[in-house]
Every structure is written in C-alpha cells, then in structure tokens.
Design a protein around this motif. Structure first.
Motif, PDB file in Angstrom:
ATOM      1  N   UNK A   1      60.688  45.861  24.968  1.00  0.00           N
ATOM      2  CA  UNK A   1      59.443  45.092  25.019  1.00  0.00           C
ATOM      3  C   UNK A   1      58.435  45.670  24.035  1.00  0.00           C
ATOM      4  N   UNK A   2      57.572  44.818  23.468  1.00  0.00           N
ATOM      5  CA  UNK A   2      56.562  45.347  22.535  1.00  0.00           C
ATOM      6  C   UNK A   2      55.559  46.223  23.289  1.00  0.00           C
ATOM      7  N   UNK A   3      55.094  47.227  22.614  1.00  0.00           N
ATOM      8  CA  UNK A   3      54.106  48.129  23.211  1.00  0.00           C
ATOM      9  C   UNK A   3      52.780  47.392  23.343  1.00  0.00           C
ATOM     10  N   UNK A   4      52.037  47.628  24.421  1.00  0.00           N
ATOM     11  CA  UNK A   4      50.738  46.955  24.572  1.00  0.00           C
ATOM     12  C   UNK A   4      49.753  47.448  23.519  1.00  0.00           C
ATOM     13  N   UNK A   5      48.959  46.517  23.010  1.00  0.00           N
ATOM     14  CA  UNK A   5      47.961  46.845  22.008  1.00  0.00           C
ATOM     15  C   UNK A   5      46.761  47.469  22.704  1.00  0.00           C
ATOM     16  N   UNK A   6      46.359  48.669  22.301  1.00  0.00           N
ATOM     17  CA  UNK A   6      45.202  49.282  22.955  1.00  0.00           C
ATOM     18  C   UNK A   6      43.940  48.468  22.681  1.00  0.00           C
ATOM     19  N   UNK A   7      43.097  48.355  23.694  1.00  0.00           N
ATOM     20  CA  UNK A   7      41.861  47.610  23.537  1.00  0.00           C
ATOM     21  C   UNK A   7      40.893  48.402  22.683  1.00  0.00           C
ATOM     22  N   UNK A   8      40.239  47.690  21.767  1.00  0.00           N
ATOM     23  CA  UNK A   8      39.260  48.347  20.904  1.00  0.00           C
ATOM     24  C   UNK A   8      37.954  48.485  21.647  1.00  0.00           C
ATOM     25  N   UNK A   9      37.393  49.654  21.532  1.00  0.00           N
ATOM     26  CA  UNK A   9      36.076  49.874  22.135  1.00  0.00           C
ATOM     27  C   UNK A   9      35.008  49.363  21.188  1.00  0.00           C
ATOM     28  N   UNK A  10      33.990  48.776  21.767  1.00  0.00           N
ATOM     29  CA  UNK A  10      32.862  48.333  20.969  1.00  0.00           C
ATOM     30  C   UNK A  10      31.960  49.537  20.741  1.00  0.00           C
ATOM     31  N   UNK A  11      31.806  49.901  19.495  1.00  0.00           N
ATOM     32  CA  UNK A  11      30.968  51.042  19.143  1.00  0.00           C
ATOM     33  C   UNK A  11      29.722  50.499  18.466  1.00  0.00           C
ATOM     34  N   UNK A  12      28.668  50.339  19.250  1.00  0.00           N
ATOM     35  CA  UNK A  12      27.447  49.743  18.717  1.00  0.00           C
ATOM     36  C   UNK A  12      26.708  50.706  17.791  1.00  0.00           C
ATOM     37  N   UNK A  13      26.689  51.968  18.156  1.00  0.00           N
ATOM     38  CA  UNK A  13      25.927  52.937  17.377  1.00  0.00           C
ATOM     39  C   UNK A  13      26.867  53.929  16.705  1.00  0.00           C
ATOM     40  N   UNK A  14      28.004  53.440  16.201  1.00  0.00           N
ATOM     41  CA  UNK A  14      29.009  54.313  15.624  1.00  0.00           C
ATOM     42  C   UNK A  14      28.717  54.761  14.206  1.00  0.00           C
ATOM     43  N   UNK A  15      27.976  53.986  13.467  1.00  0.00           N
ATOM     44  CA  UNK A  15      27.717  54.336  12.074  1.00  0.00           C
ATOM     45  C   UNK A  15      26.645  55.429  12.010  1.00  0.00           C
ATOM     46  N   UNK A  16      26.814  56.436  11.159  1.00  0.00           N
ATOM     47  CA  UNK A  16      25.842  57.527  11.076  1.00  0.00           C
ATOM     48  C   UNK A  16      24.429  57.058  10.743  1.00  0.00           C
ATOM     49  N   UNK A  17      24.290  56.044   9.896  1.00  0.00           N
ATOM     50  CA  UNK A  17      22.950  55.561   9.546  1.00  0.00           C
ATOM     51  C   UNK A  17      22.246  54.965  10.768  1.00  0.00           C
ATOM     52  N   UNK A  18      22.993  54.290  11.621  1.00  0.00           N
ATOM     53  CA  UNK A  18      22.398  53.710  12.830  1.00  0.00           C
ATOM     54  C   UNK A  18      21.999  54.819  13.799  1.00  0.00           C
ATOM     55  N   UNK A  19      22.821  55.864  13.893  1.00  0.00           N
ATOM     56  CA  UNK A  19      22.474  56.982  14.783  1.00  0.00           C
ATOM     57  C   UNK A  19      21.216  57.697  14.301  1.00  0.00           C
ATOM     58  N   UNK A  20      21.065  57.855  12.991  1.00  0.00           N
ATOM     59  CA  UNK A  20      19.849  58.475  12.446  1.00  0.00           C
ATOM     60  C   UNK A  20      18.642  57.590  12.727  1.00  0.00           C
ATOM     61  N   UNK A  21      18.815  56.292  12.537  1.00  0.00           N
ATOM     62  CA  UNK A  21      17.744  55.342  12.822  1.00  0.00           C
ATOM     63  C   UNK A  21      17.335  55.423  14.297  1.00  0.00           C
ATOM     64  N   UNK A  22      18.323  55.502  15.177  1.00  0.00           N
ATOM     65  CA  UNK A  22      18.044  55.624  16.613  1.00  0.00           C
ATOM     66  C   UNK A  22      17.300  56.916  16.921  1.00  0.00           C
ATOM     67  N   UNK A  23      17.704  58.016  16.306  1.00  0.00           N
ATOM     68  CA  UNK A  23      17.033  59.298  16.542  1.00  0.00           C
ATOM     69  C   UNK A  23      15.585  59.257  16.076  1.00  0.00           C
ATOM     70  N   UNK A  24      15.342  58.657  14.922  1.00  0.00           N
ATOM     71  CA  UNK A  24      13.971  58.536  14.420  1.00  0.00           C
ATOM     72  C   UNK A  24      13.140  57.668  15.356  1.00  0.00           C
ATOM     73  N   UNK A  25      13.722  56.576  15.856  1.00  0.00           N
ATOM     74  CA  UNK A  25      13.002  55.696  16.772  1.00  0.00           C
ATOM     75  C   UNK A  25      12.664  56.420  18.077  1.00  0.00           C
ATOM     76  N   UNK A  26      13.568  57.238  18.569  1.00  0.00           N
ATOM     77  CA  UNK A  26      13.302  57.996  19.803  1.00  0.00           C
ATOM     78  C   UNK A  26      12.198  59.015  19.566  1.00  0.00           C
TER      79      UNK A  26
END
Length: 139
Positions: A61-86
C-alpha cells in the motif's frame, strides 16, 4: 537477539495494530483493496504478535502523505516584524501607564501593528505557494 541485546523482533502493541488497521481501512475506502482483502488483513492484524508481521500487511500500500503544517510566521522577516511590533506595543503600553491617561489610547496603534504583521505573513505565505518551477507557477 542481536549484538546489542535488543530482540530482533519486537512485540506489537495495540497502538501499532490500530495504526495498521486505520491504514488498511483507508486503503479499502479508496478502493485499493477489495472487501475480502480488507476483512482478511484485519483478521490477520489482530492475530499478529510482532511488528514486522504488521509491516508486511501494508507493504503493498502507498505510504500516507504527512499533513503539512501551516506555518504562518515561518519566514525570518515575518518573525523580525512580529518582534518589532511586540516591542513597540510594550513601549506604547509603558508610555500609556506613565502618562496616567484613563483612556487606553495604545489600542489603535497596536491594532495597526498587528494588521501589518498579519498582512506581511499572508504575503510571504502567498509567495511561498507560487514559487516558479521550470517556468510554471505551482499552486
């Protein structure tokens, strides 16, 4: 026993059996197995003792495809933006506390800071989904 003293065959736990049962039932639901094959394999699953026997039941049987996690703040630029906003939000709250004003005026700038971070995360997520691959956009 192997050279490390670990048994070469491990006994299957109920969770191992249930995992294999769900794979077999999913394959039956997809039409990969007939009803007779599903019943036969499920009967075999519950009578097995070792994990290698379980693996043999789903080897074709084919192996099950792992579900992809939604990474909203995965990009480093977004994390820096979030840190500055905090940091800015904390500074606004400290300024409000020091001013003694009864109205919580930092709410509006904090709202727009949060919106800017969310839009930035959304734009970065859209860029990641539509990266060109051999001249075509991938959705």
């Amino acid at each position: 026993m192997d050279t490390n003293g670990i048994p070469s065959r491990l006994r299957a736990a109920d969770t191992d059996r249930e995992r294999v049962v769900s794979l077999i039932q999913a394959a039956g639901g997809e039409g990969r197995l007939t009803l007779e094959e599903v019943e036969e394999r499920l009967g075999t699953v519950y009578s097995t003792k070792y994990t290698d026997e379980l693996a043999a039941l789903t080897a074709d049987l084919p192996k099950p495809v792992p579900k992809r996690r939604l990474v909203a703040f995965g990009h480093p630029a977004v994390r820096i933006h979030l840190a500055v906003a905090v940091v800015l939000s904390v500074l606004l709250i400290v300024r409000w506390t020091a001013s003694g004003t009864p109205f919580f005026w930092p709410a509006m700038p904090m709202f727009w800071l949060a919106m800017s971070v969310l839009v930035h995360a959304r734009v970065r997520g859209a860029r990641r989904r539509f990266e060109p691959e051999e001249g075509f956009a991938v959705a």
